[in-house]
Design an enzyme around this catalytic site. Structure first.
Site, PDB file in Angstrom:
ATOM      1  N   CYS A 180      -9.787   0.374   3.094  1.00 41.53           N
ATOM      2  CA  CYS A 180     -10.211   0.691   1.796  1.00 41.53           C
ATOM      3  C   CYS A 180     -10.349  -0.506   0.820  1.00 41.53           C
ATOM      4  CB  CYS A 180      -8.930   1.594   1.315  1.00 41.53           C
ATOM      5  SG  CYS A 180      -7.843   1.967   2.625  1.00 41.53           S
TER       6      CYS A 180
ATOM      7  N   ARG B 244      -2.576  -3.739  12.891  1.00 41.61           N
ATOM      8  CA  ARG B 244      -1.136  -3.284  12.424  1.00 41.61           C
ATOM      9  C   ARG B 244      -0.129  -3.611  12.986  1.00 41.61           C
ATOM     10  NH1 ARG B 244      -2.528   2.779  10.294  1.00 41.61           N
ATOM     11  NH2 ARG B 244      -4.348   2.072   9.084  1.00 41.61           N
TER      12      ARG B 244
ATOM     13  N   GLN C 260     -11.127   1.890  13.451  1.00 41.26           N
ATOM     14  CA  GLN C 260     -11.002   3.246  12.993  1.00 41.26           C
ATOM     15  C   GLN C 260     -12.443   3.594  12.568  1.00 41.26           C
ATOM     16  OE1 GLN C 260      -9.021   4.291   9.241  1.00 41.26           O
ATOM     17  NE2 GLN C 260      -7.641   2.609   9.462  1.00 41.26           N
TER      18      GLN C 260
ATOM     19  N   ASP D 152     -13.785   5.058  10.163  1.00 45.64           N
ATOM     20  CA  ASP D 152     -13.351   5.360   8.769  1.00 45.64           C
ATOM     21  C   ASP D 152     -14.389   5.523   7.753  1.00 45.64           C
ATOM     22  OD1 ASP D 152     -11.425   5.239   6.708  1.00 45.64           O
ATOM     23  OD2 ASP D 152     -11.109   2.708   6.786  1.00 45.64           O
TER      24      ASP D 152
ATOM     25  N   HIS E 175     -14.821   6.040   3.176  1.00 44.53           N
ATOM     26  CA  HIS E 175     -14.323   6.322   1.681  1.00 44.53           C
ATOM     27  C   HIS E 175     -15.264   6.917   1.062  1.00 44.53           C
ATOM     28  CE1 HIS E 175     -11.462   3.210   3.605  1.00 44.53           C
ATOM     29  NE2 HIS E 175     -10.616   3.825   3.047  1.00 44.53           N
TER      30      HIS E 175
ATOM     31  N   LYS F 152      -2.200  14.032   1.840  1.00 42.21           N
ATOM     32  CA  LYS F 152      -3.132  14.115   3.007  1.00 42.21           C
ATOM     33  C   LYS F 152      -2.943  15.159   3.858  1.00 42.21           C
ATOM     34  CE  LYS F 152      -0.350  10.832   5.639  1.00 42.21           C
ATOM     35  NZ  LYS F 152      -0.296   9.824   6.917  1.00 42.21           N
TER      36      LYS F 152
ATOM     37  N   HIS G  60     -10.160   9.285   1.404  1.00 40.78           N
ATOM     38  CA  HIS G  60      -9.948   8.343   2.783  1.00 40.78           C
ATOM     39  C   HIS G  60     -10.087   9.582   4.083  1.00 40.78           C
ATOM     40  CE1 HIS G  60      -7.671   5.018   0.656  1.00 40.78           C
ATOM     41  NE2 HIS G  60      -7.427   6.124  -0.102  1.00 40.78           N
TER      42      HIS G  60
HETATM   43  C1  TSB Z   1      -8.463   6.792   6.695  1.00 36.80           C
HETATM   44  N1  TSB Z   1      -6.922   4.025   4.726  1.00 36.80           N
HETATM   45  C2  TSB Z   1      -6.989   5.325   5.678  1.00 36.80           C
HETATM   46  C3  TSB Z   1      -8.295   5.519   6.195  1.00 36.80           C
HETATM   47  O1  TSB Z   1      -9.497   5.341   5.071  1.00 36.80           O
HETATM   48  C4  TSB Z   1      -5.919   4.889   6.651  1.00 36.80           C
HETATM   49  O2  TSB Z   1      -5.862   3.656   7.088  1.00 36.80           O
HETATM   50  N2  TSB Z   1      -5.342   5.988   7.299  1.00 36.80           N
HETATM   51  S1  TSB Z   1      -4.128   6.067   8.423  1.00 36.80           S
HETATM   52  O3  TSB Z   1      -3.156   4.896   8.273  1.00 36.80           O
HETATM   53  O4  TSB Z   1      -3.741   7.100   8.835  1.00 36.80           O
HETATM   54  O5  TSB Z   1      -5.014   5.715   9.852  1.00 36.80           O
HETATM   55  C5  TSB Z   1      -5.951   6.226  10.130  1.00 36.80           C
HETATM   56  C6  TSB Z   1      -6.123   6.797  11.540  1.00 36.80           C
HETATM   57  O6  TSB Z   1      -5.711   5.699  12.419  1.00 36.80           O
HETATM   58  C7  TSB Z   1      -4.648   7.662  11.892  1.00 36.80           C
HETATM   59  O7  TSB Z   1      -5.148   8.872  11.447  1.00 36.80           O
HETATM   60  C8  TSB Z   1      -4.500   7.464  13.270  1.00 36.80           C
HETATM   61  O8  TSB Z   1      -5.261   8.341  13.899  1.00 36.80           O
HETATM   62  C9  TSB Z   1      -4.981   6.031  13.429  1.00 36.80           C
HETATM   63  N3  TSB Z   1      -4.166   5.317  14.039  1.00 36.80           N
HETATM   64  C10 TSB Z   1      -2.852   4.787  13.005  1.00 36.80           C
HETATM   65  N4  TSB Z   1      -2.206   3.863  13.562  1.00 36.80           N
HETATM   66  C11 TSB Z   1      -2.511   3.702  14.964  1.00 36.80           C
HETATM   67  C12 TSB Z   1      -2.399   2.908  15.950  1.00 36.80           C
HETATM   68  N5  TSB Z   1      -1.278   1.860  15.919  1.00 36.80           N
HETATM   69  N6  TSB Z   1      -3.184   2.874  17.075  1.00 36.80           N
HETATM   70  C13 TSB Z   1      -4.333   3.735  17.211  1.00 36.80           C
HETATM   71  N7  TSB Z   1      -4.502   4.346  16.101  1.00 36.80           N
HETATM   72  C14 TSB Z   1      -3.913   4.388  15.048  1.00 36.80           C
HETATM   73 ZN    ZN Z   2      -8.677   4.209   3.384  1.00 36.39          ZN
END
Ligand code: TSB
Ligand code: ZN
Length: 585
Positions: free
Chosen positions: A277, A306, A324, A326, A328, A412, A458
């Site tokens: 983001c 992460r 992702q 992703d 925005h 969300k 997002h």
């Molecule tokens: C959608 N900022 C928002 C983005 O713009 C975001 O990061 N959202 S999130 O934290 O929910 O992450 C997005 C998606 O990543 C989640 O819905 C999930 O499907 C996936 N995700 C989250 N953590 C993991 C992980 N450790 N391993 C694999 N996929 C993951």
């Molecule tokens: Zn985001």
């Protein structure tokens, strides 16, 4: 599969069986010390300190045998209540129990213990009446587990088991468990060469092998095409950012425990990004925007890092390095409803394309009491939450609400799915955010020539390519649809010596259309080669022999379908294209 934790009788039974396991272990390993033995969705486990001993597969049978013996003996299970002081005195030689007792509530004046024969354990209960009831159990697996889930602590031995009232239920459960294991994407991913992991690369950092890379590329193309048609612009941005970027976004304060530690380069501090983001906010800010330009939709297939606990990482489903799908979306307040609706519709469309039926929409709301976790602006939260509810009701989408599950920046909508093994996970997500645009001082020039702040949505339709691929592997059990399969077709000449030339001609014609095709002209029996292609779950097997050569035709078998059809090669290509063009670019 039944959730044992949520079934009252099975919960008691499994809880009691955890004690039976501990008692058996105490007989076989007199120095064993016991930490906790909770009931979980799949049964129970017990974490045990065995000094330097490590439990091996063959030990489980030995322990089961001892459990059976104790069960036959049929001792009653007796509850006693003692004071906290008494409990501390009684268990003073057991550091684990002392730790548990010390952390118990001061108001908890009495502590209960349960005794069966020569074994006593601390426990709230309830338990079954006698160990005789614990007949139909099975020890499922074992693993190491850090004490209190902290890698700095000692590694304990964790033994998992399950218990039922009758042998039929146990048998059914074990069969389902076996099926789930067969479906587990970690197993199929290995069998079909989709991904691998290596301790040299690191936990939670899977490597996508060529077969996996084909799947991923096709997923990227598929969603890219859809997003382009919905007016998204895609960008590439770096997977690091300065600490300042994440201080500005608020992640530094609210998300730091999920981030990799800081890196210092010269005098600058960087982090591996956990989210994209902030980068996309900077991209938006690069240009002036008029109210007429909005929505601005910035998409990226973006790599994030992460911190996930080493015990929590799982195949492609929960990783530390992820990509992702992703985007925005920068919208005017009056566009929130329409844009949110468009995202929900895209989610529904994608799930339909993949035949995903078992999923739940979860509307994640803030816990208004938790002022620390959530950005403090009651009006913003109330407006945002009401808006999402309104759109969902309008679309007639079924959902449930989860208080305390929102992101720190807003409410969300998540899509929850159940993997073959383990608890539910989130795939898609769509999040409303009134905060980030303010933090980055974003604006657009409105029709009244005033500068206004946009709202950000997002959204990630696949979530991550990693998790989505894990899920699709389990949904399809590795039998991917034609457009997605790493090897889409295998051509099998009836006689390798006579029919191979034609087989290669067919291959070339199909490859020219973009299909991933192999020829199996090994000197093996036809049946054997077809069977092997079926085992590899290749969607199309094409047999060619004299008849096909004479007609310029191909004989087609489909994975999982009885019988076969013969078509002219051009007709076959036309039929394949009709099936796959919709998904490819
Ligand atoms: C959608 N900022 C928002 C983005 O713009 C975001 O990061 N959202 S999130 O934290 O929910 O992450 C997005 C998606 O990543 C989640 O819905 C999930 O499907 C996936 N995700 C989250 N953590 C993991 C992980 N450790 N391993 C694999 N996929 C993951
Ligand atoms: Zn985001």
């Amino acid at each position: 599969m039944i959730n044992i934790k949520e079934n009252e009788r099975l919960n008691t039974l499994n809880h009691s069986c955890a004690h039976l396991l501990a008692q058996a272990v105490s007989h076989l390993y007199p120095n064993a010390k016991f930490w906790v033995g909770p009931v979980i969705e799949e049964g129970f486990y017990y974490d045990i300190d065995l000094g330097d001993e490590v439990i091996k597969e063959e030990d489980l049978a030995k322990i089961e045998k001892e459990m059976k013996k104790i069960s036959k003996d049929g001792k009653r299970i007796v509850r006693n209540e003692i004071s906290k002081a008494e409990a501390l005195e009684r268990f003073k030689d057991d550091p684990y129990k002392v730790d548990l007792i010390s952390r118990m509530d001061e108001e908890e004046t009495t502590i209960s213990t349960y005794t069966q024969g020569d074994f006593t354990d601390l426990c709230r209960g309830p338990h079954v009446e006698t160990v005789k009831e614990l007949k139909n159990f099975k020890l499922i697996k074992h693993s190491g587990a850090y004490w209190k889930n902290d890698a700095k602590n000692k590694m304990l031995q964790r033994i998992y088991g399950v218990c039922f009232d009758n042998p039929e239920d146990l048998e059914d459960y074990l069969r389902e468990l076996q099926e789930a294991r067969e479906r587990d994407h970690r197993k199929i991913g290995k069998d079909l060469d989709i991904f691998m992991t290596s301790s040299l690369i690191g936990a939670g950092m899977p490597l996508w092998l060529p077969n996996g890379a084909v799947i991923r590329k096709n997923l990227e193309n598929y969603i890219y095409k859809k997003e382009r048609s919905l007016g998204y612009d895609h960008v590439y941005t770096p997977c690091v950012g300065t600490k300042q970027l994440y201080v500005t976004s608020g992640h530094w304060d609210h998300y730091q425990k999920n981030m990799f530690p800081l890196m210092k380069v010269d005098e600058e501090e960087f982090v591996l990004r956990p989210m994209n983001c902030p980068h996309h906010m900077v991209v938006y800010k690069n240009k002036l925007h008029s109210y007429r330009d909005l929505p601005v939709r910035i998409g990226e297939f973006a790599t994030d890092f992460r911190y996930e606990a080493s015990g929590a990482v799982k195949g492609l489903e929960r990783v530390r390095c992820m990509c992702q799908n992703d985007a925005h979306l920068f919208v005017r307040p009056d566009q929130i409803g329409e844009e949110f609706k468009s995202v929900v519709n895209l989610i529904l469309e994608v799930y339909k394309d993949f035949g995903i039926k078992n999923y739940k929409f979860r509307l994640s709301l803030r816990d208004p009491e938790d002022k620390k976790k959530y950005f403090d602006d009651d009006e913003m939260w109330n407006t945002a939450e009401a808006k999402l509810r309104e759109v969902l009701n309008e679309l007639g989408v079924e959902y449930f609400e989860a208080v305390g599950e929102a992101a720190f920046y807003g409410p969300k909508l998540d899509v929850e799915v159940k993997p073959a093994v383990g608890p539910e996970v989130t795939l898609s997500t769509c999040q409303l955010d009134f905060l980030l645009p303010r933090r980055f001082e974003l604006n657009y020039v409105d029709s009244d020539a005033e500068k206004k702040t946009p709202v950000v949505i997002h959204r990630a339709i696949f979530g991550t390519f990693d998790r989505f691929t894990a899920f699709i592997i389990e949904e399809t059990k590795g039998a991917f649809p034609l457009w997605l399969a790493p090897t889409q077709m295998v051509i099998v000449p009836v006689n390798s010596e006579i029919h191979s030339d034609y087989a290669y001609q067919v291959k070339e014609a199909l490859a020219k259309e973009g299909y991933r095709v192999a020829v199996d002209d090994r000197n093996e029996k036809l049946g054997y080669r077809i069977r092997e292609a079926q085992l590899k779950k290749i969607p199309v097997q094409i047999v060619v022999g004299d008849g096909e050569i004479a007609e310029g035709a191909v004989n087609i078998r489909r994975f999982g379908v009885q019988g076969n059809t013969t078509l002219k090669l051009e007709e076959a290509i036309k039929a394949f294209k009709e099936e796959t063009d919709k998904f490819t670019c």
